[in-house]
Design an enzyme around this catalytic site. Structure first.
Site, PDB file in Angstrom:
ATOM      1  N   GLY A 191       0.829  -1.189   0.000  1.00 42.18           N
ATOM      2  CA  GLY A 191       0.000   0.000   0.000  1.00 42.18           C
ATOM      3  C   GLY A 191       0.872   1.250   0.000  1.00 42.18           C
ATOM      4  O   GLY A 191       2.093   1.182   0.111  1.00 42.18           O
ATOM      5  N   PHE A 208       8.471  -1.016   7.330  1.00 40.65           N
ATOM      6  CA  PHE A 208       8.790   0.369   7.689  1.00 40.65           C
ATOM      7  C   PHE A 208      10.203   0.730   7.239  1.00 40.65           C
ATOM      8  O   PHE A 208      11.045  -0.142   7.029  1.00 40.65           O
ATOM      9  CB  PHE A 208       8.677   0.572   9.202  1.00 40.65           C
ATOM     10  CG  PHE A 208       9.705  -0.181  10.007  1.00 40.65           C
ATOM     11  CD1 PHE A 208      10.930   0.395  10.321  1.00 40.65           C
ATOM     12  CD2 PHE A 208       9.450  -1.473  10.451  1.00 40.65           C
ATOM     13  CE1 PHE A 208      11.883  -0.306  11.054  1.00 40.65           C
ATOM     14  CE2 PHE A 208      10.392  -2.178  11.191  1.00 40.65           C
ATOM     15  CZ  PHE A 208      11.611  -1.592  11.488  1.00 40.65           C
ATOM     16  N   CYS A 237       5.493   9.989  -0.401  1.00 38.67           N
ATOM     17  CA  CYS A 237       4.168   9.457  -0.071  1.00 38.67           C
ATOM     18  C   CYS A 237       3.044  10.272  -0.721  1.00 38.67           C
ATOM     19  O   CYS A 237       1.892  10.212  -0.293  1.00 38.67           O
ATOM     20  CB  CYS A 237       3.958   9.379   1.447  1.00 38.67           C
ATOM     21  SG  CYS A 237       5.201   8.353   2.250  1.00 38.67           S
ATOM     22  N   ILE A 282       4.769   6.783  -3.108  1.00 38.41           N
ATOM     23  CA  ILE A 282       6.190   6.642  -3.413  1.00 38.41           C
ATOM     24  C   ILE A 282       7.042   6.914  -2.181  1.00 38.41           C
ATOM     25  O   ILE A 282       6.690   7.740  -1.332  1.00 38.41           O
ATOM     26  CB  ILE A 282       6.610   7.577  -4.571  1.00 38.41           C
ATOM     27  CG1 ILE A 282       7.958   7.148  -5.155  1.00 38.41           C
ATOM     28  CG2 ILE A 282       6.635   9.033  -4.119  1.00 38.41           C
ATOM     29  CD1 ILE A 282       8.257   7.740  -6.516  1.00 38.41           C
ATOM     30  N   HIS A 320      14.377   4.492  -0.399  1.00 41.91           N
ATOM     31  CA  HIS A 320      15.205   3.707   0.513  1.00 41.91           C
ATOM     32  C   HIS A 320      16.662   3.899   0.135  1.00 41.91           C
ATOM     33  O   HIS A 320      16.993   4.011  -1.063  1.00 41.91           O
ATOM     34  CB  HIS A 320      14.882   2.212   0.426  1.00 41.91           C
ATOM     35  CG  HIS A 320      13.479   1.871   0.806  1.00 41.91           C
ATOM     36  ND1 HIS A 320      12.890   2.334   1.950  1.00 41.91           N
ATOM     37  CD2 HIS A 320      12.553   1.103   0.190  1.00 41.91           C
ATOM     38  CE1 HIS A 320      11.654   1.870   2.023  1.00 41.91           C
ATOM     39  NE2 HIS A 320      11.435   1.117   0.969  1.00 41.91           N
TER      40      HIS A 320
END
EC number: 2.3.1.181
Length: 233
Positions: free
Chosen positions: A89, A174, A191, A92, A95
């Site tokens: 879910g 996370f 996001c 964007i 990382h």
């Protein structure tokens, strides 16, 4: 119920390779559940918790808008970054090195079958961990992840969240910014939320670097308490 969680620290690992590995573990749990249902096999399902650090990568969730990535293919190459559309879910996120990424792959039948409760617990783990560093972190209504100074013009996200669940089995998880290079967030609308900043633990503490091993220990402590679980290697 099996409340033991196999802990694996994968070190630095390519995002796609890690995603494939998650899918393998995820499928193994589902296969056991299907076997139990069809054959009354009575087999215990396994639980996993993966720590990993990814090379620079941008990932877009199922509900995400690709226009929130502000780089084209050539610019991604120049930044030494990759991009994947994935099955979690959320929108964007980025990382990269200096970020602690955690992927709990759990059979919630071993703990509790409440997906909303599950989503709150990893957030709570982050909040309690940051509290140990003197930071007041919290949830932001209508926005995923963990934030600082919610409700002020200085609101900033320190941890992104995104999960997938099927038949009460979870994957993804996370990404906590600990020693992250925040410049990489300038290449996305994190996001999908405009006008909100992103931060990292080392910035908030005014340190050059924060001990990531220490942060992981604190995260695991709170996770184990919240889930009434035991980590095994």
């Amino acid at each position: 119920m099996n409340k033991q969680i196999a802990l694996q620290d994968l070190g630095s690992k390519d995002f796609k390779d890690t995603w494939d590995y998650q899918e393998e573990l995820f499928k193994g749990i589902l296969d056991t559940k299907i076997k139990n249902r069809r054959e009354a096999a009575g087999l215990k399902t396994k639980n996993y918790f993966l720590f990993v650090e990814h090379p620079h990568v941008y990932t877009l969730g199922k509900s995400g808008d690709v226009s929130n990535l502000l780089l084209d293919e050539q610019q991604l190459t120049e930044k030494g970054a990759t991009f994947y559309k994935i099955n979690r879910g959320g929108d964007i996120t980025y990382h990269g090195p200096g970020q602690i990424v955690g992927y709990p792959i759990l059979d919630l039948d071993n703990f509790f079958t409440d997906i909303h409760k599950y989503l709150r617990f990893p957030e709570e783990m982050i909040i309690l961990t940051l509290e140990e560093y003197g930071l007041k972190a919290e949830r932001s209504p209508g926005e995923t992840g963990v934030w600082l100074d919610v409700g002020t013009p200085f609101a900033r996200k320190i941890c992104a969240m995104g999960v997938r669940a099927s038949r009460w089995v979870t994957m993804h998880g996370f990404a906590l910014n600990v020693n992250a290079n925040l410049g990489y967030f300038d290449n996305i609308i994190p996001c999908g939320i405009r006008g909100k900043a992103v931060t990292s633990l080392h910035v908030e503490l005014g340190k050059k670097t924060v001990d990531e091993a220490e942060v992981k220990t604190k995260l695991l402590k709170h996770f184990a308490i919240l889930f009434e679980a035991e980590f095994v290697k």
